[in-house]
Design a protein around this motif. Structure first.
Motif, PDB file in Angstrom:
ATOM      1  N   SER A   1     -26.021 -15.332  20.633  1.00 38.05           N
ATOM      2  CA  SER A   1     -25.288 -16.371  21.147  1.00 38.05           C
ATOM      3  C   SER A   1     -23.884 -15.815  21.732  1.00 38.05           C
ATOM      4  O   SER A   1     -23.671 -14.818  21.112  1.00 38.05           O
ATOM      5  CB  SER A   1     -25.030 -17.618  20.335  1.00 38.05           C
TER       6      SER A   1
ATOM      7  N   GLN B   1     -19.843 -17.006  22.686  1.00 41.38           N
ATOM      8  CA  GLN B   1     -18.816 -18.111  22.848  1.00 41.38           C
ATOM      9  C   GLN B   1     -17.491 -17.456  23.085  1.00 41.38           C
ATOM     10  O   GLN B   1     -16.857 -16.643  22.421  1.00 41.38           O
ATOM     11  CB  GLN B   1     -18.495 -18.817  21.628  1.00 41.38           C
TER      12      GLN B   1
ATOM     13  N   GLY C   1     -18.154 -23.707  24.010  1.00 43.30           N
ATOM     14  CA  GLY C   1     -19.563 -23.740  23.525  1.00 43.30           C
ATOM     15  C   GLY C   1     -20.090 -22.626  23.297  1.00 43.30           C
ATOM     16  O   GLY C   1     -19.711 -21.395  24.015  1.00 43.30           O
ATOM     17  N   LYS C   2     -21.399 -22.454  22.982  1.00 41.16           N
ATOM     18  CA  LYS C   2     -22.101 -21.312  22.779  1.00 41.16           C
ATOM     19  C   LYS C   2     -23.289 -21.139  23.691  1.00 41.16           C
ATOM     20  O   LYS C   2     -24.099 -21.931  23.924  1.00 41.16           O
ATOM     21  CB  LYS C   2     -22.760 -20.985  21.101  1.00 41.16           C
TER      22      LYS C   2
END
Length: 201
Positions: free
Chosen positions: A82, A84, A90-91
């Motif tokens: 992920s 960010q 957000g991711k």
């Protein structure tokens, strides 16, 4: 004549002792052996106030000696992560899946130290899921020829290193208008070198 006989007897005794030691230590590979290797990686990077990147990779491989000198193997590469960029963004998520086949020829497999040549091919898919926008995928294919070294540190464990001296790779996204990108590499540098640990059953 006595000297010749004694010499033959002595050489035979040395050869028998070496054979026994080799048999008892059981260092090296032989037909029917199975070995496993792989990598497990978790990482987390933070570069600025809110930027953060996490990743996880699991890459197992299995090889089987179909003859004294030839081993065939399969390998997988499963990854997720992920990214960010800011506190409000957000991711975005990423995932990777790749599967490959490889064939190796060992020049002296029954020895503690051995040389091998590997030819391998793999197919893979990288998937990116942004917080806003469409999911994108990139499909890839790669072939590599790599010589390597294997060294047994015990009956079951060996260390190996290899370098991809000749490789071809191509990749293409699944979005309209995406073009195929390919590359050919001859020769190697540190980025083409890999290290591993094998466990022999």
């Amino acid at each position: 004549m006595k000297k010749i006989i004694l010499t033959v007897v002595a050489l035979s005794a040395i050869g028998f002792a070496n054979a026994q030691n080799k048999k008892e230590s059981n260092l090296g590979f032989a037909k029917g052996d199975v070995f496993v290797s792989g990598a497990l990686l978790f990482g987390s990077d933070s570069k600025i106030s809110y930027y953060k990147e996490d990743r996880f990779v699991f890459a197992p491989s299995v090889g089987y000696f179909v003859s004294d000198n030839i081993a065939l193997g399969v390998n997988l590469n499963i990854g997720s992560g992920s990214v960010q960029a800011t506190s409000a963004s957000g991711k975005s998520k990423t995932s990777t899946f790749a599967a490959g086949l490889a064939g190796r020829y060992y020049f002296n497999p029954a020895s503690q130290f051995s040389l091998f040549g590997e030819l391998g091919a793999a197919f893979g898919t990288d998937k990116s899921t942004p917080v806003i926008g469409n999911v994108t995928k990139v499909n890839s294919f790669a072939v590599a020829l790599a010589p390597g070294l294997n060294y047994f540190v015990s009956k079951n464990f060996s260390l190996e290193t290899k370098i991809a001296v000749l490789s071809y790779a191509s990749q293409k996204g699944d979005q309209p208008g995406d073009e195929n990108a390919s590359s050919i590499r001859l020769g190697g540098d540190w980025s083409a070198v890999s290290f591993g640990v094998n466990y022999k059953f």
